[in-house]
Design an enzyme around this catalytic site. Structure first.
Site, mmCIF file in Angstrom:
data_model
loop_
_atom_site.group_PDB
_atom_site.id
_atom_site.type_symbol
_atom_site.label_atom_id
_atom_site.label_comp_id
_atom_site.label_asym_id
_atom_site.label_seq_id
_atom_site.Cartn_x
_atom_site.Cartn_y
_atom_site.Cartn_z
ATOM 1 N N GLU A 150 1.160 0.766 9.123
ATOM 2 C CA GLU A 150 -0.140 1.367 8.826
ATOM 3 C C GLU A 150 -0.568 2.311 9.943
ATOM 4 O O GLU A 150 -0.672 1.918 11.104
ATOM 5 C CB GLU A 150 -1.218 0.305 8.598
ATOM 6 C CG GLU A 150 -2.557 0.960 8.246
ATOM 7 C CD GLU A 150 -3.615 0.008 7.722
ATOM 8 O OE1 GLU A 150 -3.412 -1.220 7.812
ATOM 9 O OE2 GLU A 150 -4.642 0.498 7.223
ATOM 10 N N GLU A 244 -9.912 -1.655 0.966
ATOM 11 C CA GLU A 244 -10.157 -2.429 2.176
ATOM 12 C C GLU A 244 -11.562 -2.143 2.661
ATOM 13 O O GLU A 244 -11.979 -0.987 2.713
ATOM 14 C CB GLU A 244 -9.144 -2.023 3.240
ATOM 15 C CG GLU A 244 -9.212 -2.855 4.490
ATOM 16 C CD GLU A 244 -8.146 -2.438 5.484
ATOM 17 O OE1 GLU A 244 -7.457 -3.317 5.992
ATOM 18 O OE2 GLU A 244 -8.014 -1.228 5.758
HETATM 19 MN MN MN Z 1 -6.286 -0.136 6.283
#
Ligand code: MN
Length: 299
Positions: A150, A244
């Site tokens: 990420e 998220e």
């Molecule tokens: Mn994220």
């Protein structure tokens, strides 16, 4: 997750704790709302909660992605070999958990500690991390699992802040199941050009997080999501897209401090998760239509 662009939600939107009751509630809620998968924490194989997660996912037909961020004592870029070994072992365990619960992806800040660094990442730290990720990816490959890296903002890692950095890192692992995980919240801070960043990452993108600039309700921050979704379709992205969001309503230390969540961005996770699903569905549909028309398949 065979569907094109399956939609997911991070577990911290739906439950404060991932124990058996929390997992049961979150998976059932995510399913009820319409999500295709849920992001779960890397609970150890053999723990009751891992078994409950496995059963619930099988029962509901939901997919899973295991999400994590390494701690300072698991940092793959550390000069201390013991710390690096701890990180690698933790990732190997997360891969096993993912396989056990029937998931397909382990992602997050898998390549360094999830923290604010005070110095840039040294070259040998980067090299050590690439080697460790390659070994974890080999194990993951044998279980049909993808490892995501990420790309996050400068306050959460010193190693991968842009898609371009992640692409180079991915290529250097020499493993095809290492993929780039992009996140609109972080890209909004770090990238010069959203479209170019996404197109360059191209078929190495394996996961996409949707979050607004303040990490609250989608559309209630400052991000225009259209350039992101259009570029993703232009890049031919068919992989998972997940929502998220973090609020002080739901998270505790140390995550609260690392993320710098000093106020409530929302109070009602159920309402937030329902809204996000509707928002993402509409966004994906708009993006697909725009792409189809841009290609001239429709007059
Ligand atoms: Mn994220």
């Amino acid at each position: 997750m065979n569907k094109i662009n399956p939609l997911g939600v991070h577990w911290l939107v739906l439950t404060k704790t991932w124990d058996s009751d929390g997992a049961r509630h979150a998976i059932r809620e995510a399913k009820r709302i319409g999500y295709d998968f849920i992001e779960t924490p890397p609970t150890p194989v053999g723990d009751e909660v891992t078994e409950v997660t496995r059963q619930l996912l099988a029962e509901t037909g939901m997919g899973a992605a295991v999400c994590l961020g390494l701690s300072a004592d698991q940092d793959l870029t550390s000069p201390d070999p013991e710390i690096r070994a701890r990180g690698e072992a933790f990732l190997m365990g997360a891969v096993d958990t993912c396989a056990r619960i029937g998931g397909s992806l382990v992602s997050g800040i898998t390549y360094s500690a999830f923290q604010k660094y005070m110095l840039p990442c040294p070259a040998d730290g980067r090299t050590a991390s690439i080697a460790a990720i390659a070994r974890v990816a080999r194990h993951a490959k044998s279980l049909g699992i993808t490892i995501g890296l990420e790309v996050v903002n400068r306050y959460e890692t010193n190693l991968l802040n842009t898609a371009e950095q992640a692409l180079a890192f991915c290529n250097e692992t020499g493993m095809e199941n290492v993929k780039i995980h992009l996140d609109s919240y972080h890209m909004n801070i770090e990238e010069t050009d959203i479209q170019q960043a996404i197109l360059k990452a191209g078929d190495r993108i394996g996961f996409f997080h949707i979050g607004d600039s303040n990490r609250g309700y989608l559309g209630a921050g400052n991000i225009d999501f259209n350039p992101f979704i259009r570029a993703l379709f232009q890049a031919g992205y068919t992989g998972p897209i997940s929502f998220e969001s973090f609020s002080s309503t739901m998270i505790d230390q140390p995550l609260l401090g690392i993320l710098g969540i000093w106020r409530d961005t929302w109070e009602d996770g159920k309402d937030l998760a329902e809204h996000s699903f509707t928002f993402m569905e509409a966004l994906v549909k708009s993006g697909r239509e725009a792409h189809r028309r841009a290609l001239g398949r429709v007059a």
